[in-house]
Design a protein around this motif. Structure first.
Motif, PDB file in Angstrom:
ATOM      1  N   TYR A 153       0.839  -1.202   0.000  1.00 45.57           N
ATOM      2  CA  TYR A 153       0.000   0.000   0.000  1.00 45.57           C
ATOM      3  C   TYR A 153       0.873   1.250   0.000  1.00 45.57           C
ATOM      4  O   TYR A 153       0.599   2.220  -0.713  1.00 45.57           O
ATOM      5  CB  TYR A 153      -0.908  -0.043   1.226  1.00 45.57           C
ATOM      6  N   ASP A 154       1.947   1.224   0.784  1.00 42.01           N
ATOM      7  CA  ASP A 154       2.844   2.370   0.880  1.00 42.01           C
ATOM      8  C   ASP A 154       3.777   2.470  -0.337  1.00 42.01           C
ATOM      9  O   ASP A 154       4.078   3.568  -0.808  1.00 42.01           O
ATOM     10  CB  ASP A 154       3.686   2.283   2.154  1.00 42.01           C
ATOM     11  N   PRO A 157       1.460   3.213  -4.648  1.00 39.90           N
ATOM     12  CA  PRO A 157       0.216   3.989  -4.622  1.00 39.90           C
ATOM     13  C   PRO A 157      -0.555   3.934  -5.939  1.00 39.90           C
ATOM     14  O   PRO A 157      -1.786   4.032  -5.933  1.00 39.90           O
ATOM     15  CB  PRO A 157       0.695   5.413  -4.315  1.00 39.90           C
ATOM     16  N   TYR A 158       0.149   3.754  -7.057  1.00 40.73           N
ATOM     17  CA  TYR A 158      -0.569   3.763  -8.333  1.00 40.73           C
ATOM     18  C   TYR A 158      -1.410   2.508  -8.520  1.00 40.73           C
ATOM     19  O   TYR A 158      -2.422   2.544  -9.231  1.00 40.73           O
ATOM     20  CB  TYR A 158       0.417   3.964  -9.490  1.00 40.73           C
ATOM     21  N   ARG A 160      -3.038   1.192  -6.032  1.00 43.68           N
ATOM     22  CA  ARG A 160      -4.230   1.582  -5.269  1.00 43.68           C
ATOM     23  C   ARG A 160      -5.094   2.535  -6.089  1.00 43.68           C
ATOM     24  O   ARG A 160      -6.317   2.394  -6.131  1.00 43.68           O
ATOM     25  CB  ARG A 160      -3.814   2.222  -3.950  1.00 43.68           C
ATOM     26  N   HIS A 161      -4.463   3.483  -6.754  1.00 44.89           N
ATOM     27  CA  HIS A 161      -5.235   4.416  -7.567  1.00 44.89           C
ATOM     28  C   HIS A 161      -5.971   3.684  -8.693  1.00 44.89           C
ATOM     29  O   HIS A 161      -7.101   4.052  -9.044  1.00 44.89           O
ATOM     30  CB  HIS A 161      -4.304   5.478  -8.171  1.00 44.89           C
TER      31      HIS A 161
END
Length: 436
Positions: A153-154, A157-158, A160-161
């Protein structure tokens, strides 16, 4: 060329795999035990002994967005290695989300939607599976809720996006959204998370609502079966018989998808390739785990499955090859490994990234960190062929592109990427906590 059916290797094994057990009774579980988590059609596939299962037309229609995927002769890599080996690569990075995970995400979403389910929950490590399920849910108008391992997750980020773009809600795991996540945070506020923890959170949420089910991106029989479209296509595309088939393994879906159709032909006596599974030294379930009954998640919500395991509460170091972080290997593949149907090795990640960079610079494709493990073993074998003069035919799979993994590549090229290895005492401590 279009795959019209999935292959179920259970039909051809010399002995059936051990069944999942109810953790309370230690008796084999039945369909009713799985019904709160999965739609009945997937449960039937999970326990099926039929050799083939027809792919529904609705699934094939979506598959056509990217299937069949290309089989590439890696001639520029061969020349760079000065090897007489002939290297073929099945490339799954052309799917909408850039990985093989869509091969099972689409049918799982389809069967859930057909049963009237409104929401799917899941976990994701590197984010490939979460992206795939978010995409699939969007195709069938399902809500999607995802717990993403905190380390990934850290770092990514992309990914997650991308999940959010497809309409999913994404939590860093462990989270305070669930009792199981909150318990981990209370004991270890800075926990990097693990797939086992994220699975617990997703299963907990699914079990709490009648209109919600759980989806898994690897490990289970029906997931491995859906991935066999990879190997079925490769069987038709490959112009010569393979001597060696190499796949990366975390939970086992990519390796199974490529290898199982070829193993069917090998068991029937048609071909005789050596088959090799490659896992990370940071999470070596096949090469250092124990073959035993264990939970599929950290909190102990799942049935007990007999598999090669490092212990259900084993938490890998936050390595960048995040998708290969599961504490256990698919029970079906674990059983086949015990039967001697394939071999396994573990590779450190710097060697893997070295192979990934070489592949990118020769073939132009930036591989995800996961398949660099298979590429490392491929490069090693090709160099061995250069020394011996053998002209082996090597088949491997790049299960996804690495366009969203550039932070990991940057760390490798700057010399900051480490090679975490798991001390034997840490594994033994986790195995000591296996369910008795």
């Amino acid at each position: 060329m279009e795959a019209t059916r999935w292959y179920n290797v259970v039909a051809d094994l010399p002995e059936p795999p051990p069944p999942p057990l109810h953790p309370g009774t230690r008796q084999p579980i039945g369909p009713d035990d799985l019904a709160p988590l999965f739609p009945m059609e997937l449960i039937e596939q999970e326990v099926s002994t039929d050799r083939f299962v027809t792919i529904p037309d609705e699934v094939r229609e979506i598959y056509r967005l990217w299937r069949p995927t290309p089989l590439i002769r890696a001639e520029r890599l061969e020349r760079a290695l000065r090897t007489p080996a002939r290297i073929y690569v099945k490339y799954e990075g052309v799917s909408p989300v850039g990985s093989h995970k869509t091969n099972t995400a689409v049918p799982q979403a389809f069967y859930n939607a057909r049963q009237g389910v409104r929401r799917l929950t899941t976990e994701t490590g590197a984010g490939q599976w979460g992206s795939a399920l978010a995409f699939a849910c969007a195709q069938f108008d399902l809500d999607c809720e995802i717990w993403m391992v905190r380390a990934s997750y850290d770092q990514k980020p992309y990914r997650r996006h991308m999940m959010e773009l497809y309409g999913a809600r994404v939590h860093a795991s462990p989270s305070d959204e669930t009792a199981s996540g909150a318990k981990v945070l209370a004991e270890s506020p800075s926990s990097p998370g693990s797939l086992g923890i994220a699975i617990s959170e997703a299963v907990e949420r699914a079990g709490a609502a009648a209109d919600t089910r759980y989806a898994l991106g690897s490990v289970l029989n029906h997931v491995l079966m859906h991935q066999t479209v990879i190997g079925e296509e490769a069987l038709e595309q490959l112009p010569e018989e393979p001597d060696l088939i190499i796949g990366c393994t975390g939970g086992g879906s990519n390796f199974a998808g490529l290898a199982l159709p070829f193993l069917r032909e090998k068991m029937a006596g048609g071909i005789s390739p050596r088959v090799l599974a490659v896992e990370p030294t940071a999470c070596p379930s096949l090469t250092k785990g124990r073959y035993a009954y264990d939970f599929g998640d950290t909190a102990g919500f799942t049935p007990l499955m007999k598999m090669h395991t490092l212990g259900h509460d084993f938490i890998p170091d936050p390595i960048h090859a995040g998708g290969l972080r599961y504490h256990g290997m698919a029970p079906l593949l674990s059983h086949m490994y015990e039967l001697g149907l394939f071999e396994a090795v573990a590779k450190p990640q710097r060697e893997c990234f070295e192979a990934g960079v070489l592949f990118a610079r020769t073939q132009g494709i930036i591989p995800a960190p996961e398949p660099t493990h298979a590429l490392a073993a491929t490069v090693e074998e090709a160099r061995r062929c250069a020394e011996t003069g053998e002209s082996k035919v090597i088949l491997t799979a790049v299960c996804g592109h690495g366009h969203l993994d550039m932070t990991a590549y940057d760390r490798y090229m700057s010399g900051e990427l480490e090679d975490p290895d798991v001390p034997a005492e840490r594994i033994e401590a986790a195995l000591a906590r296996l369910p008795g």
